[in-house]
Scaffold this active site. Structure first.
Site, PDB file in Angstrom:
ATOM      1  N   ASP A  68       0.843  -1.197   0.000  1.00  0.00           N
ATOM      2  CA  ASP A  68       0.000   0.000   0.000  1.00  0.00           C
ATOM      3  C   ASP A  68       0.881   1.252   0.000  1.00  0.00           C
ATOM      4  O   ASP A  68       2.059   1.208   0.347  1.00  0.00           O
ATOM      5  CB  ASP A  68      -1.000  -0.018   1.157  1.00  0.00           C
ATOM      6  CG  ASP A  68      -0.409  -0.592   2.440  1.00  0.00           C
ATOM      7  OD1 ASP A  68       0.822  -0.742   2.517  1.00  0.00           O
ATOM      8  OD2 ASP A  68      -1.181  -0.886   3.367  1.00  0.00           O
ATOM      9  N   GLU A 127      -5.466   3.589   3.731  1.00  0.00           N
ATOM     10  CA  GLU A 127      -6.004   4.199   4.966  1.00  0.00           C
ATOM     11  C   GLU A 127      -7.411   4.746   4.735  1.00  0.00           C
ATOM     12  O   GLU A 127      -8.122   5.045   5.674  1.00  0.00           O
ATOM     13  CB  GLU A 127      -5.077   5.321   5.456  1.00  0.00           C
ATOM     14  CG  GLU A 127      -3.672   4.853   5.846  1.00  0.00           C
ATOM     15  CD  GLU A 127      -3.641   3.991   7.113  1.00  0.00           C
ATOM     16  OE1 GLU A 127      -4.677   3.886   7.798  1.00  0.00           O
ATOM     17  OE2 GLU A 127      -2.574   3.414   7.396  1.00  0.00           O
TER      18      GLU A 127
HETATM   19  C1  LIG Z   1      -3.269  -1.257   9.337  1.00  0.00           C
HETATM   20  C2  LIG Z   1      -4.120  -0.073   9.623  1.00  0.00           C
HETATM   21  O1  LIG Z   1      -3.814   0.684  10.517  1.00  0.00           O
HETATM   22  N1  LIG Z   1      -5.183   0.104   8.830  1.00  0.00           N
HETATM   23  C3  LIG Z   1      -6.162   1.100   9.060  1.00  0.00           C
HETATM   24  C4  LIG Z   1      -7.279   0.957   8.053  1.00  0.00           C
HETATM   25  C5  LIG Z   1      -8.301   2.076   8.147  1.00  0.00           C
HETATM   26  C6  LIG Z   1      -9.617   1.737   7.577  1.00  0.00           C
HETATM   27  C7  LIG Z   1     -10.630   2.854   7.624  1.00  0.00           C
HETATM   28  N2  LIG Z   1     -10.123   4.122   7.185  1.00  0.00           N
HETATM   29  C8  LIG Z   1     -11.193   2.985   9.038  1.00  0.00           C
HETATM   30  O2  LIG Z   1     -10.710   3.812   9.809  1.00  0.00           O
HETATM   31  O3  LIG Z   1     -12.147   2.279   9.357  1.00  0.00           O
HETATM   32  C9  LIG Z   1      -6.705   1.003  10.482  1.00  0.00           C
HETATM   33  O4  LIG Z   1      -7.073   2.056  11.054  1.00  0.00           O
HETATM   34  O5  LIG Z   1      -6.784  -0.102  11.046  1.00  0.00           O
END
Ligand SMILES: CC(=O)N[C@@H](CCC[C@H](N)C(=O)O)C(=O)O
Length: 373
Positions: A68, A127
């Site tokens: 990513d 993200e």
């Molecule tokens: C690995 C990581 O930190 N991923 C993010 C993915 C975010 C998804 C979305 N924007 C949300 O906030 O629901 C995480 O915050 O886990």
């Protein structure tokens, strides 16, 4: 002397960009790919992402690695000599690592091809709002769809040389949460003539916190986090509007539905008690990261035979990842890569140990070569 992939990570670290605006990042990666021997490479771009095809010697399968690309709206607070040059943005989730590892994998197989083909995907907007789903649907990927996918995520809590993984669910289902409250503004001295949305919003935050503790089975993990709250214009004006921004995490689709239903009920209660209007937007939703059991167990067995890594069988995490969408279509797995730093993901001081980059390149290339023979 720095490894070229650590050098690249440092360059990427300085240019974190929001989802689908990874223009400089894309260009830097394209420049890097242009320096490699081109005879086995085909490169396509899709929005701010990149798809790289590396032809094998005698292919019967096609593997995939996904990295990513986006940064986060965080002001960096590390003491690194190569800090973010984009004010208010930082690679605080390790995507600079994931990308430089991706380039390391491409470099390895252009110089030492394996039997099978490999597609390396540099995917924007993990993200948010989520690049995996539209990338999977992109025309550019259809004739390059891998038969098996692998991805990794840096893990601050494990020492360098540790790979943590488990079969089945690794990461949670997620849903973003945006709540707008609309009441009636007014003079601070005349509260009876207004509907104060600061009071309504703070009451709502408190009530949202009862959902996980009172409505979800304690044995079925879930999280509701409100990460941002906005309201008001001046200290002597009653706020007409408020906005809450957050995220929901669950280990089952059923819990996600239940929580959303409860949030709607709480919103209806706030509307009735504060005579205001509450609007909910669920934003982007990611599927759980579900590791293919057979492939993951095989990977774990293979790791046990390697002397430069330590395998750790971890529990599920409430982090989210749109790589879950790839795993819904294509068998594969994601694993955690130990980077040994006291500061967690999404922290302004996150400073992962760069020695993990070579560990990852070495592990992924050796694993793919093992699978390809
Ligand atoms: C690995 C990581 O930190 N991923 C993010 C993915 C975010 C998804 C979305 N924007 C949300 O906030 O629901 C995480 O915050 O886990």
């Amino acid at each position: 002397m720095l490894s070229p992939f650590v050098e690249l990570r440092r360059q990427l670290h300085q240019i974190p960009e929001p989802g689908f605006q990874e223009f400089k990042t894309q260009q830097l990666l394209l420049d890097q790919l242009a320096k490699l021997p081109q005879d086995r490479l085909t490169i396509r771009t899709w929005r701010t992402g990149i798809l790289v095809y590396i032809k094998g010697l005698n292919p019967s399968k096609r593997f995939g690695y996904r990295a990513d690309m986006d940064g986060l709206p965080i002001t960096e607070e590390t003491t690194l000599p190569f800090p973010s040059q984009h004010p208010g943005y930082m690679h605080a989730c390790g995507h600079d690592f994931h990308m430089s590892i991706g380039i390391g994998v491409v470099t390895h197989f252009t110089e030492n091809p394996m039997q099978d083909d490999l597609v390396v995907l540099f995917q924007p907007a993990e993200e948010g709002p989520g690049g995996a789903l539209p990338m999977l649907a992109a025309e550019e990927l259809q004739d390059w769809m891998p038969d098996q996918m692998v991805a990794l995520h840096i893990a601050p809590e494990y020492p360098v040389g540790t790979i943590a993984v488990r079969p089945e669910i690794l990461f949670a289902n997620t849903s973003e949460l945006f709540i707008d409250l609309l009441g009636k503004g007014g003079h601070a001295a005349y509260p009876h003539q207004a509907n104060d949305m600061i009071i309504a919003a703070t009451q709502m935050v408190g009530q949202l916190q009862t959902i996980v503790s009172r409505n979800v089975n304690p044995l079925d993990s879930a999280v509701i986090t409100i990460g941002k709250m906005e309201a008001g214009t001046k200290q002597n004006i009653i706020a007409e509007k408020a906005r809450l921004e957050g995220t929901i995490r669950t280990l089952s689709a059923a819990s996600m539905n239940k929580i959303k239903g409860r949030i709607e009920a709480v919103a209806a209660g706030i509307e009735a008690s504060f005579e205001c209007q509450v609007t909910i937007d669920w934003g982007s939703n990611y599927r759980q990261v579900y590791n293919d059991p057979a492939l993951t167990v095989e990977f774990m067995d293979w790791l046990r035979g390697r002397d430069n890594v330590t395998l750790f069988e971890c529990t599920e995490a409430m982090t989210g990842e749109d790589f879950g969408y790839f795993l819904e279509k294509i068998p594969g797995f994601m694993f955690w890569l130990g980077v040994d730093t006291p500061h967690g993901l999404h922290n302004a001081k996150l400073d992962p140990d760069e020695r993990a980059i070579d560990v990852a390149i070495d592990t992924i290339t050796a694993y793919l070569r093992y699978k390809s023979n």
